[in-house]
Design an enzyme around this catalytic site. Structure first.
Site, PDB file in Angstrom:
ATOM      1  N   THR A 122     -44.365  52.037  93.026  1.00 37.50           N
ATOM      2  CA  THR A 122     -42.989  52.291  92.486  1.00 37.50           C
ATOM      3  C   THR A 122     -43.002  53.846  91.741  1.00 37.50           C
ATOM      4  OG1 THR A 122     -41.546  51.845  90.471  1.00 37.50           O
ATOM      5  CG2 THR A 122     -43.594  50.817  90.275  1.00 37.50           C
ATOM      6  N   ASP A 123     -41.988  54.271  91.666  1.00 36.24           N
ATOM      7  CA  ASP A 123     -41.862  55.730  90.980  1.00 36.24           C
ATOM      8  C   ASP A 123     -42.270  55.439  89.439  1.00 36.24           C
ATOM      9  OD1 ASP A 123     -39.526  54.582  90.289  1.00 36.24           O
ATOM     10  OD2 ASP A 123     -38.311  56.163  91.174  1.00 36.24           O
ATOM     11  N   GLU A 124     -42.023  54.335  89.290  1.00 32.53           N
ATOM     12  CA  GLU A 124     -42.203  54.307  87.690  1.00 32.53           C
ATOM     13  C   GLU A 124     -43.302  54.400  87.143  1.00 32.53           C
ATOM     14  OE1 GLU A 124     -40.061  51.233  85.581  1.00 32.53           O
ATOM     15  OE2 GLU A 124     -38.732  51.030  87.118  1.00 32.53           O
ATOM     16  N   TYR A 146     -44.292  46.833  82.712  1.00 34.04           N
ATOM     17  CA  TYR A 146     -44.297  46.675  84.349  1.00 34.04           C
ATOM     18  C   TYR A 146     -44.851  47.868  85.027  1.00 34.04           C
ATOM     19  CZ  TYR A 146     -42.009  47.490  88.744  1.00 34.04           C
ATOM     20  OH  TYR A 146     -41.766  47.723  90.308  1.00 34.04           O
ATOM     21  N   LYS A 150     -48.215  48.149  87.394  1.00 32.38           N
ATOM     22  CA  LYS A 150     -48.263  48.712  88.837  1.00 32.38           C
ATOM     23  C   LYS A 150     -49.246  49.777  88.954  1.00 32.38           C
ATOM     24  CE  LYS A 150     -45.889  47.414  91.680  1.00 32.38           C
ATOM     25  NZ  LYS A 150     -46.089  46.456  92.856  1.00 32.38           N
TER      26      LYS A 150
HETATM   27  P1  NAD Z   1     -38.745  40.593  93.906  1.00 34.53           P
HETATM   28  O1  NAD Z   1     -38.819  40.292  92.338  1.00 34.53           O
HETATM   29  O2  NAD Z   1     -37.210  40.577  94.312  1.00 34.53           O
HETATM   30  O3  NAD Z   1     -39.525  39.860  94.622  1.00 34.53           O
HETATM   31  C1  NAD Z   1     -40.959  39.665  94.249  1.00 34.53           C
HETATM   32  C2  NAD Z   1     -41.455  38.455  95.062  1.00 34.53           C
HETATM   33  O4  NAD Z   1     -42.811  38.177  94.746  1.00 34.53           O
HETATM   34  C3  NAD Z   1     -40.761  37.304  94.865  1.00 34.53           C
HETATM   35  O5  NAD Z   1     -40.435  36.489  96.038  1.00 34.53           O
HETATM   36  C4  NAD Z   1     -41.597  36.314  94.203  1.00 34.53           C
HETATM   37  O6  NAD Z   1     -41.553  34.760  94.297  1.00 34.53           O
HETATM   38  C5  NAD Z   1     -42.984  36.870  94.670  1.00 34.53           C
HETATM   39  N1  NAD Z   1     -44.175  36.550  93.751  1.00 34.53           N
HETATM   40  C6  NAD Z   1     -44.301  36.732  92.277  1.00 34.53           C
HETATM   41  N2  NAD Z   1     -45.373  36.511  91.821  1.00 34.53           N
HETATM   42  C7  NAD Z   1     -46.273  36.073  93.045  1.00 34.53           C
HETATM   43  C8  NAD Z   1     -47.485  35.625  93.256  1.00 34.53           C
HETATM   44  N3  NAD Z   1     -48.407  35.674  91.885  1.00 34.53           N
HETATM   45  N4  NAD Z   1     -47.805  35.090  94.190  1.00 34.53           N
HETATM   46  C9  NAD Z   1     -47.157  35.234  95.369  1.00 34.53           C
HETATM   47  N5  NAD Z   1     -45.999  35.528  95.258  1.00 34.53           N
HETATM   48  C10 NAD Z   1     -45.202  35.966  94.045  1.00 34.53           C
HETATM   49  O7  NAD Z   1     -39.174  42.136  93.597  1.00 34.53           O
HETATM   50  P2  NAD Z   1     -38.588  43.234  94.689  1.00 34.53           P
HETATM   51  O8  NAD Z   1     -37.570  44.031  93.899  1.00 34.53           O
HETATM   52  O9  NAD Z   1     -38.439  42.911  96.221  1.00 34.53           O
HETATM   53  O10 NAD Z   1     -39.758  44.321  94.757  1.00 34.53           O
HETATM   54  C11 NAD Z   1     -41.147  44.161  95.686  1.00 34.53           C
HETATM   55  C12 NAD Z   1     -42.069  45.134  95.175  1.00 34.53           C
HETATM   56  O11 NAD Z   1     -41.511  46.529  95.514  1.00 34.53           O
HETATM   57  C13 NAD Z   1     -42.879  45.065  94.109  1.00 34.53           C
HETATM   58  O12 NAD Z   1     -44.126  44.924  94.157  1.00 34.53           O
HETATM   59  C14 NAD Z   1     -42.291  45.965  93.250  1.00 34.53           C
HETATM   60  O13 NAD Z   1     -42.966  46.590  91.964  1.00 34.53           O
HETATM   61  C15 NAD Z   1     -41.887  47.202  94.301  1.00 34.53           C
HETATM   62  N6  NAD Z   1     -40.785  48.095  93.998  1.00 34.53           N
HETATM   63  C16 NAD Z   1     -39.630  47.596  93.970  1.00 34.53           C
HETATM   64  C17 NAD Z   1     -38.526  48.676  93.620  1.00 34.53           C
HETATM   65  C18 NAD Z   1     -37.108  48.036  93.464  1.00 34.53           C
HETATM   66  O14 NAD Z   1     -36.224  48.972  93.179  1.00 34.53           O
HETATM   67  N7  NAD Z   1     -36.709  46.577  93.779  1.00 34.53           N
HETATM   68  C19 NAD Z   1     -38.769  49.874  93.559  1.00 34.53           C
HETATM   69  C20 NAD Z   1     -39.901  50.357  94.044  1.00 34.53           C
HETATM   70  C21 NAD Z   1     -41.199  49.391  94.100  1.00 34.53           C
END
Ligand code: NAD
Length: 307
Positions: A122-124, A146, A150
């Site tokens: 993430t950009d964070e 968080y 990451k």
């Molecule tokens: P989300 O919270 O919607 O989904 C996370 C998924 O991971 C869920 O399905 C959850 O059940 C699963 N999970 C959690 N812990 C687990 C474990 N120990 N073992 C197996 N599965 C597990 O998240 P998202 O928004 O879809 O983000 C997905 C990824 O992208 C993350 O790594 C996040 O840091 C990164 N990201 C998200 C954004 C955003 O804007 N949403 C931006 C940049 C990066």
């Protein structure tokens, strides 16, 4: 080509699984622990797909992970605790999944013959930036638990490339929005609350700036990095579409026909980064660019939540 997608029952993961199966005709194994943030319903269109296998399980489960990585060509790690507010209330599950879970996956992958390991970040991790944009060379300065977990995972993943030669790629994406995002996140929360006539709690004065990318554009970018990216490299992924939280709130209000009177300014989030912005020239040099305008993406997102 067979890809293990961890966290594939979450927001971005489920969109990516669908993309690989339907647009790329590839095989996918989804591993997801189905925490509060994940749901098999997110994968309903592809659960019975002949090239898809769904496994309920945890990325911290070493035996299970070893078994799964032995039978795939690539790994894309989305699995994470992803909500900043929850990490402020308690960071332990974030350390467990985001750090230890990533390390378990990396370690298991050492004994497997894989083409690439994509760590979705993430950009964070960069912290905030007043002016200009972060490049992949900028220092990591995460400012909430968080983001700190990451960043830790990014460093671990990089070290497995340098130390063990594991073909690690890292992507750092800006805020995503689109169908199937959990309703605790800003855009889905405000769409549902605005249409229900409820208040819209905006942190501080609403001036915090985020760069918003439609999830389909991010999925294409991730696939581009997998196919064209150089192992050991990091790629920022963003749209260039920057808005303050207040601007986002007003756009949602306009789109669903709600009222500005529903806006309620509340105490700011602790450690709230003022602005994120990414220089994405590196991923663009691989041939990717965003296709969705914010207007179109938000319209599609609103339609999804209203239906
Ligand atoms: P989300 O919270 O919607 O989904 C996370 C998924 O991971 C869920 O399905 C959850 O059940 C699963 N999970 C959690 N812990 C687990 C474990 N120990 N073992 C197996 N599965 C597990 O998240 P998202 O928004 O879809 O983000 C997905 C990824 O992208 C993350 O790594 C996040 O840091 C990164 N990201 C998200 C954004 C955003 O804007 N949403 C931006 C940049 C990066």
């Amino acid at each position: 080509m067979k890809t293990l997608v961890t966290g594939g029952a979450g927001f971005i993961g489920s969109n990516f699984v669908e993309y690989l199966l339907e647009e790329r005709d590839e095989s996918v194994v989804t591993l997801d622990a189905l925490t509060y943030a994940g749901s098999k319903a997110n994968l309903s269109s592809v659960l019975e797909h002949p090239k898809h296998e769904f496994v309920e399980g945890n990325i911290c489960d070493e035996l299970l992970v070893r078994e799964l990585v032995a039978d795939v060509d690539r790994i894309v790690n989305f699995a994470a605790e992803s909500h900043v507010d929850r990490s402020i209330e308690g960071a332990e599950p974030f350390v467990e999944t985001n750090v230890l879970g990533t390390q378990t996956l990396l370690e298991a992958t050492l004994d497997a013959d894989i083409e690439s390991f994509l760590q979705v970040s993430t950009d964070e991790v960069y912290g905030e930036i007043e002016e200009g944009e972060f490049t992949e060379w900028d220092q990591l300065k995460p400012q909430n638990p968080y983001a700190a977990t990451k960043a830790s995972a990014d460093l671990l993943a990089s070290s497995y490339y340098t130390t063990h030669g594991l073909p690690v790629l890292i992507t750092r994406t800006s805020n995503n929005y689109g169908p199937r995002q959990h309703e605790e996140k800003l855009i889905p929360k405000f769409i549902t609350r605005a249409t229900a006539g409820q208040s819209l709690p905006v942190y501080g004065d609403g001036s915090n700036v985020r760069e918003w990318i439609y999830v389909a554009d991010n999925c294409r970018a991730l696939a581009t990095v997998l196919e064209e990216g150089v192992p050991g490299e990091i790629y920022n992924i963003g749209s260039g579409d920057e808005f303050t939280n207040l601007e986002i709130t007003k756009r949602i209000i306009d789109m669903v026909g709600a009222s500005n009177d529903q806006i309620k300014f509340v105490e700011d989030r602790a450690g709230h980064d003022q602005r994120y912005a990414l220089d994405c020239s590196k991923v663009e040099s691989l041939g990717w660019s965003p296709e969705w305008s914010f207007e179109e993406g938000l319209k599609r997102t609103v339609e999804y939540y209203l239906s």
